[in-house]
Scaffold this active site. Structure first.
Site, PDB file in Angstrom:
ATOM      1  N   ASP A 118       2.557   5.472  -6.661  1.00 29.19           N
ATOM      2  CA  ASP A 118       3.893   5.146  -5.976  1.00 29.19           C
ATOM      3  C   ASP A 118       4.940   5.081  -6.953  1.00 29.19           C
ATOM      4  O   ASP A 118       6.142   5.052  -6.581  1.00 29.19           O
ATOM      5  CB  ASP A 118       3.780   3.953  -5.215  1.00 29.19           C
ATOM      6  CG  ASP A 118       2.905   4.118  -4.073  1.00 29.19           C
ATOM      7  OD1 ASP A 118       1.743   3.456  -3.744  1.00 29.19           O
ATOM      8  OD2 ASP A 118       3.132   5.356  -3.252  1.00 29.19           O
ATOM      9  N   HIS A 150       0.806  -1.106  -0.193  1.00 29.84           N
ATOM     10  CA  HIS A 150      -0.034  -0.133   0.082  1.00 29.84           C
ATOM     11  C   HIS A 150       0.886   1.246  -0.084  1.00 29.84           C
ATOM     12  O   HIS A 150       1.575   1.499  -1.101  1.00 29.84           O
ATOM     13  CB  HIS A 150      -1.021  -0.201   1.273  1.00 29.84           C
ATOM     14  CG  HIS A 150      -2.068   0.880   1.244  1.00 29.84           C
ATOM     15  ND1 HIS A 150      -2.360   1.572   0.375  1.00 29.84           N
ATOM     16  CD2 HIS A 150      -2.925   1.250   2.366  1.00 29.84           C
ATOM     17  CE1 HIS A 150      -3.397   2.607   0.619  1.00 29.84           C
ATOM     18  NE2 HIS A 150      -3.811   2.150   1.775  1.00 29.84           N
ATOM     19  N   HIS A 168      -2.668  -2.258  -9.496  1.00 31.28           N
ATOM     20  CA  HIS A 168      -3.606  -1.598  -8.873  1.00 31.28           C
ATOM     21  C   HIS A 168      -4.643  -2.350  -8.709  1.00 31.28           C
ATOM     22  O   HIS A 168      -5.289  -3.008  -9.740  1.00 31.28           O
ATOM     23  CB  HIS A 168      -3.928  -0.212  -9.161  1.00 31.28           C
ATOM     24  CG  HIS A 168      -4.187   0.656  -8.165  1.00 31.28           C
ATOM     25  ND1 HIS A 168      -5.589   0.871  -7.864  1.00 31.28           N
ATOM     26  CD2 HIS A 168      -3.927   1.655  -7.550  1.00 31.28           C
ATOM     27  CE1 HIS A 168      -5.913   1.565  -6.916  1.00 31.28           C
ATOM     28  NE2 HIS A 168      -4.890   2.207  -6.554  1.00 31.28           N
TER      29      HIS A 168
HETATM   30  C1  SDX Z   1      -1.396   2.073  -3.447  1.00 33.42           C
HETATM   31  O1  SDX Z   1      -6.207   0.794  -3.213  1.00 33.42           O
HETATM   32  C2  SDX Z   1      -5.522   2.100  -3.518  1.00 33.42           C
HETATM   33  O2  SDX Z   1      -6.445   2.937  -3.896  1.00 33.42           O
HETATM   34  C3  SDX Z   1      -4.400   2.161  -3.137  1.00 33.42           C
HETATM   35  C4  SDX Z   1      -3.547   3.522  -3.355  1.00 33.42           C
HETATM   36  C5  SDX Z   1      -4.169   4.481  -2.650  1.00 33.42           C
HETATM   37  O3  SDX Z   1      -4.104   5.750  -3.211  1.00 33.42           O
HETATM   38  O4  SDX Z   1      -4.789   4.313  -1.487  1.00 33.42           O
HETATM   39  O5  SDX Z   1      -3.801   3.655  -4.789  1.00 33.42           O
HETATM   40  C6  SDX Z   1      -2.268   3.401  -3.164  1.00 33.42           C
HETATM   41  O6  SDX Z   1      -1.431   1.312  -2.362  1.00 33.42           O
HETATM   42  C7  SDX Z   1      -1.022   1.586  -4.614  1.00 33.42           C
HETATM   43  C8  SDX Z   1      -0.394   0.551  -4.887  1.00 33.42           C
HETATM   44  C9  SDX Z   1       0.942   0.356  -4.410  1.00 33.42           C
HETATM   45  N1  SDX Z   1       1.493  -1.094  -4.248  1.00 33.42           N
HETATM   46  C10 SDX Z   1       2.339  -1.412  -4.995  1.00 33.42           C
HETATM   47  O7  SDX Z   1       3.198  -0.860  -5.921  1.00 33.42           O
HETATM   48  C11 SDX Z   1       2.849  -2.854  -4.858  1.00 33.42           C
HETATM   49  C12 SDX Z   1       3.074  -3.491  -6.076  1.00 33.42           C
HETATM   50  N2  SDX Z   1       1.576  -3.981  -6.547  1.00 33.42           N
HETATM   51  C13 SDX Z   1       1.027  -5.108  -6.017  1.00 33.42           C
HETATM   52  O8  SDX Z   1       1.359  -5.597  -4.977  1.00 33.42           O
HETATM   53  C14 SDX Z   1      -0.557  -5.138  -6.456  1.00 33.42           C
HETATM   54  O9  SDX Z   1      -0.706  -4.550  -7.921  1.00 33.42           O
HETATM   55  C15 SDX Z   1      -1.495  -4.369  -5.762  1.00 33.42           C
HETATM   56  C16 SDX Z   1      -1.523  -5.062  -4.478  1.00 33.42           C
HETATM   57  C17 SDX Z   1      -1.259  -2.826  -5.932  1.00 33.42           C
HETATM   58  C18 SDX Z   1      -2.833  -4.872  -6.276  1.00 33.42           C
HETATM   59  O10 SDX Z   1      -3.079  -6.218  -6.182  1.00 33.42           O
HETATM   60  P1  SDX Z   1      -4.336  -7.031  -6.358  1.00 33.42           P
HETATM   61  O11 SDX Z   1      -5.332  -6.240  -7.239  1.00 33.42           O
HETATM   62  O12 SDX Z   1      -4.772  -7.915  -5.381  1.00 33.42           O
HETATM   63  O13 SDX Z   1      -3.906  -7.844  -7.673  1.00 33.42           O
HETATM   64  P2  SDX Z   1      -3.327  -9.182  -7.689  1.00 33.42           P
HETATM   65  O14 SDX Z   1      -2.414  -9.159  -6.619  1.00 33.42           O
HETATM   66  O15 SDX Z   1      -4.684 -10.208  -7.673  1.00 33.42           O
HETATM   67  O16 SDX Z   1      -2.407  -9.201  -9.024  1.00 33.42           O
HETATM   68  C19 SDX Z   1      -3.102  -9.782 -10.181  1.00 33.42           C
HETATM   69  C20 SDX Z   1      -2.095 -10.340 -11.126  1.00 33.42           C
HETATM   70  C21 SDX Z   1      -1.221 -11.671 -10.074  1.00 33.42           C
HETATM   71  O17 SDX Z   1      -0.880 -12.282 -11.062  1.00 33.42           O
HETATM   72  P3  SDX Z   1      -1.319 -13.674 -11.384  1.00 33.42           P
HETATM   73  O18 SDX Z   1      -1.527 -14.362 -10.010  1.00 33.42           O
HETATM   74  O19 SDX Z   1      -2.767 -13.670 -12.042  1.00 33.42           O
HETATM   75  O20 SDX Z   1      -0.540 -14.574 -12.265  1.00 33.42           O
HETATM   76  O21 SDX Z   1      -1.037  -9.431 -11.499  1.00 33.42           O
HETATM   77  C22 SDX Z   1       0.195  -9.962 -10.596  1.00 33.42           C
HETATM   78  C23 SDX Z   1      -0.188 -10.832  -9.494  1.00 33.42           C
HETATM   79  O22 SDX Z   1       1.045 -11.577  -9.342  1.00 33.42           O
HETATM   80  N3  SDX Z   1       0.837  -8.576 -10.182  1.00 33.42           N
HETATM   81  C24 SDX Z   1       1.936  -8.207 -10.149  1.00 33.42           C
HETATM   82  C25 SDX Z   1       2.037  -7.021  -9.551  1.00 33.42           C
HETATM   83  N4  SDX Z   1       0.934  -6.772  -9.334  1.00 33.42           N
HETATM   84  C26 SDX Z   1       0.122  -7.523  -9.432  1.00 33.42           C
HETATM   85  N5  SDX Z   1       2.876  -8.668 -10.666  1.00 33.42           N
HETATM   86  C27 SDX Z   1       4.350  -8.272 -10.836  1.00 33.42           C
HETATM   87  N6  SDX Z   1       4.344  -7.156 -10.179  1.00 33.42           N
HETATM   88  C28 SDX Z   1       3.417  -6.334  -9.654  1.00 33.42           C
HETATM   89  N7  SDX Z   1       3.306  -5.033  -9.114  1.00 33.42           N
END
Ligand code: SDX
Length: 441
Positions: A376, A281, A320
């Protein structure tokens, strides 16, 4: 462009909006009303398969497809990359507004008049000081304590200085705590920064604007009066606007959930800050910089991308839950970065970040998962160019998000439908069994 309300089709055959459900276990049919594109979970409870059946629940880990509230604060359209605070596009607010004016908009629902803004700025400015005991409390932290841990611990401690904050049903109490928290977050944040450096705390200079005052409390040394650079002050103000709210994200959910037990807003804000601290997050901007530093050179980006695609790690700052297209905030941050780099010198990590973005946006792995840069991905690069240490980044996210958390908390308290948050579960543990004496185990 259609608004989100216009986009929703309405039936013309007079049948109204319902969902017809056939339970194939019993052959029974149910008509469930659809309201605002949702079906209330309680309507599934009537669907039972046997005598004594609790009835159907909806199962949704991480609430990926569950609306927890009705909110009028922030609208996000993840497919179209739209973000609006109280109907105003984030692009217009970032260009024309200030953080304090945007905070007023989030809290009160409309842009302030000149006199309302004047009063709001006065009220916030009036509350920037913290009780002297807060300094003593903070001195208990290790010299190298993480500033986000110090911030959330100190915000929780503020609840002990304002026992009147427990009167959450009193609008006047909600207003004064709102002003105190928005006003004191920069002061406490700056104190954490000074604590880590063994520097004396700098008291608020109430002649300065909110963000200029924050810079003064961070960076004033022996000069009689700190003069904030207007370019840096505006860059931080824009970053604060972009980070002020984002509908029902993880930390806002924490704010609403803790607040739903009528806990005071300081304790709820500390819980929200704790959620924001997580690297998935608000801690992601810190993780992005560490990732870019680990890559070290743009020529090593393809190797790193291969590492991510093999599932060995995340591409921090990408992806996201809502945005399945480019996060509009990331676009604005990239533009803001140019002004900062012109003044402070470009951040060498930017070249690696741009190459990482270029490669990822062309790669099927990220395209099919709809992974784009989020807020981010570039914010950390600016913060680092502004001179902030990496561990201050989540603190810089928490300061402006306090306005959003408070707007959401107030809306929850005032919502007659809201009650204490208490989800159900699917129990997958052992069947009933009986205690056995130690000698028999
Ligand atoms: C913020 O919610 C908000 O509004 C948050 C925010 C705010 O203003 O409050 O916008 C701020 O928190 C932004 C997000 C910052 N976090 C990161 O940058 C961390 C990296 N991102 C991931 O951890 C992820 O994308 C999330 C947590 C942000 C979202 O995760 P989801 O929606 O649960 O998506 P998911 O984990 O189900 O991913 C779907 C697929 C998966 O692959 P498969 O299992 O389908 O093969 O995408 C992959 C994930 O492994 N994936 C990524 C990835 N993010 C998702 N693979 C590589 N790198 C990534 N960053």
């Amino acid at each position: 462009m259609q608004t989100h309300r216009e986009a929703r089709p309405t039936r013309t055959d007079g049948r109204g909006e319902t969902l017809t459900v056939v339970d194939n276990r019993t052959g029974k049919t149910y008509e469930l009303p659809i309201e605002d594109g949702t079906v209330r979970a309680k309507h599934f409870r009537q669907i039972r398969a046997y005598e004594g059946d609790f009835g159907l629940m909806v199962y949704d880990p991480g609430f990926a497809n569950t609306a927890s509230c009705r909110s009028a604060i922030t609208h996000v359209d993840g497919e179209r990359g739209i973000l609006e605070y109280r109907g105003y596009p984030i692009e217009e607010l970032a260009e024309k507004s200030s953080f304090l004016e945007t905070a007023y908009l989030l809290i009160h629902g409309d842009l302030p008049t000149k006199s309302q803004l004047g009063q709001w700025v006065h009220d916030i400015t009036f509350h920037t000081y913290v009780h002297e005991n807060v300094k003593k409390f903070m001195e208990g932290f290790q010299y190298d304590a993480h500033p986000m841990g110090m911030l959330l611990g100190t915000v929780a401690a503020l609840s002990t200085f304002y026992p009147d904050a427990k009167q959450v049903s009193d609008p006047r109490s909600r207003d004064i705590q709102t002003q105190r928290l928005i006003a004191k977050m920069p002061t406490i944040a700056a104190f954490t920064y000074r604590h880590n450096r063994g520097l004396p705390y700098v008291y608020p200079d109430n002649d300065l604007w909110y963000t200029g005052n924050f810079l003064s409390m961070l960076w004033k040394m022996s000069e009689p009066k700190y003069a904030p650079d207007p370019v840096l002050e505006r860059a931080i103000d824009v970053l604060f606007i972009l980070h002020a709210d984002h509908e029902q994200n993880c930390s806002t959910n924490a704010m609403r959930s803790v607040g739903s037990s009528d806990a005071d807003p300081y304790s709820a804000t500390a819980a929200a800050a704790a959620a924001l601290y997580g690297p998935l997050h608000g801690g992601a901007n810190e993780a992005v910089i560490k990732m870019l530093m680990e890559i070290g050179d743009k020529n090593r980006v393809p190797q790193f991308v291969k590492h991510v695609k093999s599932g060995e790690g995340l591409l921090w700052g990408f992806g996201h839950r809502i945005y399945k297209s480019y996060d509009p905030r990331a676009k604005i941050i990239k533009k803001t970065a140019d002004a900062v780099f012109e003044l402070m010198g470009a951040n060498p990590l930017l070249e690696i970040a741009l190459e990482l973005e270029r490669i990822a946006l062309e790669d099927e792995y990220f395209i099919e998962r709809k992974l784009y840069p989020n807020v981010d991905f570039y914010s950390g690069i600016i913060y680092q160019a502004l001179g902030f240490p990496v561990d201050m980044f989540p603190v810089l996210f928490a300061i402006p998000r306090t306005a959003g958390w408070l707007a959401q908390w107030r809306e929850m308290i005032e919502d007659p439908e809201q009650k204490i948050a208490r989800p159900r579960q699917v129990f997958v543990g052992p069947e009933r069994r009986h205690y056995t004496a130690l000698v028999d185990r």
